[in-house]
Design an enzyme around this catalytic site. Sequence first.
Site, short mmCIF file in Angstrom:
data_model
loop_
_atom_site.label_atom_id
_atom_site.label_comp_id
_atom_site.label_asym_id
_atom_site.label_seq_id
_atom_site.Cartn_x
_atom_site.Cartn_y
_atom_site.Cartn_z
N MET A 111 8.80 12.80 4.63
CA MET A 111 8.25 12.55 5.96
C MET A 111 8.41 11.10 6.37
SD MET A 111 4.73 14.75 5.61
CE MET A 111 4.26 14.48 7.31
N GLY A 114 7.97 3.62 3.21
CA GLY A 114 7.53 2.28 3.55
C GLY A 114 7.52 1.39 2.33
N PHE A 116 5.02 0.64 0.54
CA PHE A 116 4.12 1.18 -0.48
C PHE A 116 4.76 2.29 -1.30
CE2 PHE A 116 3.68 3.46 3.49
CZ PHE A 116 3.82 4.79 3.09
N GLY A 117 5.67 3.07 -0.69
CA GLY A 117 6.23 4.22 -1.37
C GLY A 117 6.78 5.23 -0.38
N LYS A 134 1.28 11.04 -0.44
CA LYS A 134 1.75 9.66 -0.46
C LYS A 134 2.01 9.28 -1.90
CE LYS A 134 0.33 5.17 1.50
NZ LYS A 134 -0.75 4.50 2.25
N ASP A 231 -4.92 -3.08 10.44
CA ASP A 231 -3.50 -2.78 10.64
C ASP A 231 -3.33 -1.64 11.64
OD1 ASP A 231 -0.79 -3.14 10.37
OD2 ASP A 231 -0.61 -1.87 8.60
#
Length: 354
Positions: A111, A114, A116-117, A134, A231
Amino acid sequence: MATDLVSASHSAASGAARKRRRFGWDDPSPAFYTEDAGLRFQPSSHLMMIPQHKSIVDAPQYSSCSQKLLAHQLAAPRKKSPPWQEDDKDGHFNFKLGDDLTSRYKILQKMGEGTFGRVLECWDRDSREIVAIKVIRSAEKYREAAMIEVDILRILSKHDRDGSRGCVQIRRWFDYRNHICIVFEKLGPSLFDFLKANDYRPFSVDLVREFGRQLLESVAYMHSLSLIHTDLKPENILLVSTEYTKVVDRKNTTKHSLYMKRVPKSSRVKLIDFGSTTYDKECSFSIVSTRHYRAPEVILGCGWSYPCDIWSVGCILVELCSVQFPLFTSRKLKLALPMLSVLADYMIAVVAKR
């Protein structure tokens, strides 16, 4: 093998991990079906039509093949664990579509990705629904940040059992092959992705007003728990539904050409990505927020608190109406000028609270 940490807290994560027993791999998935025999794989878009929290063999339209599918599931042998794959050079989890993420989840598609992963769309065999997982990079600093996010998500969910507060709901989390995996409810596209797919045609004022109401309510909920998102941006605001309708774009339509634009069927949205969320007492003079949504006090190094989220919401709402990304640039100074009076009032209010 995955370590099941569904009910464990972050404080317990530092101790000895409690491992679950080894399961078989690659059970025949309910994603494998056709209207006739129930054994053919369909893309994830077809799976969205499956009633959630209900086995597909119980669905009326598949009653004709339920017996065959059930017999196939019982007779099929369990496969061995998928072979170990090395992470890529950046520590991202390597996978192939159709692979298993533990015996419970089958990977349908990627999907997003980023720093982070990666976020994977998966079929949950236990709850019979599509979820978003995630998968955090294996580097230690990202694992630690993920555990902080898990704590934040559990606090938000604890005070929002029915999911009405506008923050994405965590289902569970687990550690799989040195990757922290966080399981979320499946949502629709982000506001930015929707605008991009819609050729950057702005939302109507009425729709933006409804987005703004929900955003402010969600931010107020977080602030009531002494949490600051830090954020907020269109990429971190997701439509709950993927459905949309097409209407005539009267602004661009002429006598010789007819233009259509997409309008979401549901205006409901939810906030995501709490990896940068912090408590008010932990605020400092550090730089937070994505640059184009960064509050003046953050830029000036004056120290920040709850108002920095409100500034970001204001920038987002103006962008959704005007589709000017980003709002504050030299080329778009004329558009930004009306915001200067708001900026002055905002800074006065921030200083007054000190």
